[in-house]
Design an enzyme around this catalytic site. Structure first.
Site, short mmCIF file in Angstrom:
data_model
loop_
_atom_site.label_atom_id
_atom_site.label_comp_id
_atom_site.label_asym_id
_atom_site.label_seq_id
_atom_site.Cartn_x
_atom_site.Cartn_y
_atom_site.Cartn_z
N GLY A 161 7.27 1.33 10.34
CA GLY A 161 6.38 0.69 9.39
C GLY A 161 5.47 -0.34 10.03
O GLY A 161 5.40 -0.49 11.25
N TYR A 179 7.22 -6.69 -6.84
CA TYR A 179 7.32 -7.05 -5.43
C TYR A 179 7.92 -8.45 -5.28
O TYR A 179 8.88 -8.66 -4.54
CB TYR A 179 5.94 -6.98 -4.80
CG TYR A 179 5.88 -7.41 -3.35
CD1 TYR A 179 6.33 -6.58 -2.33
CD2 TYR A 179 5.34 -8.64 -2.99
CE1 TYR A 179 6.27 -6.95 -1.01
CE2 TYR A 179 5.26 -9.03 -1.67
CZ TYR A 179 5.73 -8.18 -0.68
OH TYR A 179 5.64 -8.57 0.63
#
Length: 318
Positions: A11, A143
């Site tokens: 990532g 989030y």
């Protein structure tokens, strides 16, 4: 740290952190965990071991931990802010279901765990300027909610089971290596790509919107430095404010324009990204990190801009 597993190694952060840790501890001692479809390539694949590692599969994580005698886990699996808002159930499954899998494996095998939080863990009721280490946290995005939960669960496993959990609240991260991945602060990466390509940049964040940012080399150093810190000095654990620079879009534009005089920028504000940005701090107070483990960033806006333009020019233009 002797044997390290990085979950989410391909990532945005993981791809660079894996290489840094391999430089520090040896390639054979750092396992790159990835999911099918996001396989490591090139130097990331060739420089050390790699294993399929789904953060929600505790059995899979445990098998890797035992196979490589892992003592430290960097849990980087997460959806970024804008992506998470479009897929809230998946964001929770990866961020919190995955974290519980990691913490259980760590509890059973004596591993230390680093799971990053974010400035997204703050909300509109948090003090916007010099946001304190300990303050109200009432985010309104999935989030941010998952990041607050990450902090609380990590502290819970430390206090109840003695798991060595540690974390930082990353600001927006700027890098020339990994492409932007769907974060609110990604405009501050995209703008450099436009400048190097000679394109006009269309900014999705409104003028005057301050957000905390950090150059990736400083973020990587923070992750390593905290995990190496003397635990006796840590009053806090999950999660430390860390800061480097705070700026609005017009400020980064003006800095780039010093080196690219023909560069142009216009605005087309994205409502979702702007709402996220407006709910986050303008700047944060990182006194605790500086006092408890010696945090001290290297880059400011100008030195980062010089390096980003140089590195991206070589990457994009050859």
């Amino acid at each position: 740290m002797k044997n390290i597993l990085i979950i989410g190694a391909t990532g945005q952060i993981g791809s660079e952190l894996t290489m840094k840790l391999r430089e520090l501890y040896g390639g054979a001692n750092v396992v790159a965990g990835y999911i099918p479809g996001a396989e490591p390539k090139g130097e990331l694949l060739e420089s050390g071991p790699a294993e399929i590692c789904d953060v929600t599969d505790g059995g899979q994580i445990a098998a890797i931990v035992k196979k490589y005698n892992i003592d430290t886990i960097y849990n980087l699996a997460a959806l970024l802010s804008v992506v998470a808002e479009g897929k809230p159930l998946l964001a929770w499954k990866i961020g919190i279901g995955g974290l519980l899998s990691v913490l259980e494996v760590a509890r059973e095998n004596g591993c230390a765990v680093f799971t990053p939080s974010s400035i997204g863990a703050f909300g509109p009721e948090s003090p916007a300027d010099k946001t304190p280490q300990d303050t109200i946290q009432r985010p309104r995005t999935i989030y941010g909610i998952s990041k607050v939960t990450t902090e609380l669960l990590s502290d819970y496993y430390h206090n109840k089971y003695g798991v060595d959990t540690r974390s930082v609240r990353f600001p927006g991260l700027i890098s020339y290596v990994a492409p932007p991945g769907g974060g609110t602060t990604d405009y501050a990466v995209d703008i450099y790509y436009s400048a190097v390509r000679g394109e006009r940049f269309v900014c999705p964040i409104g003028a005057g919107t301050l957000m905390d940012m950090m150059y990736m080399p400083d973020a990587l150093q923070a992750a390593v430095q905290l995990m190496e810190a003397d635990p006796a000095r840590l009053v806090h654990r999950n999660s430390f404010n860390i800061a480097s620079m705070s700026f609005a879009p017009e400020t980064i534009f003006a800095c780039i324009k010093k080196y690219k005089p023909a560069f142009e920028m216009t605005f087309d504000v994205d409502p979702l990204k702007q709402a996220n940005a407006d709910s986050w701090p303008n700047s944060i107070d990182d006194t605790c990190a500086r006092e408890e483990w010696g945090w001290n960033p290297t880059y400011d806006l100008d030195s980062m801009t010089v390096d980003m333009l140089d590195k991206l020019s070589k990457k994009l233009l050859g």
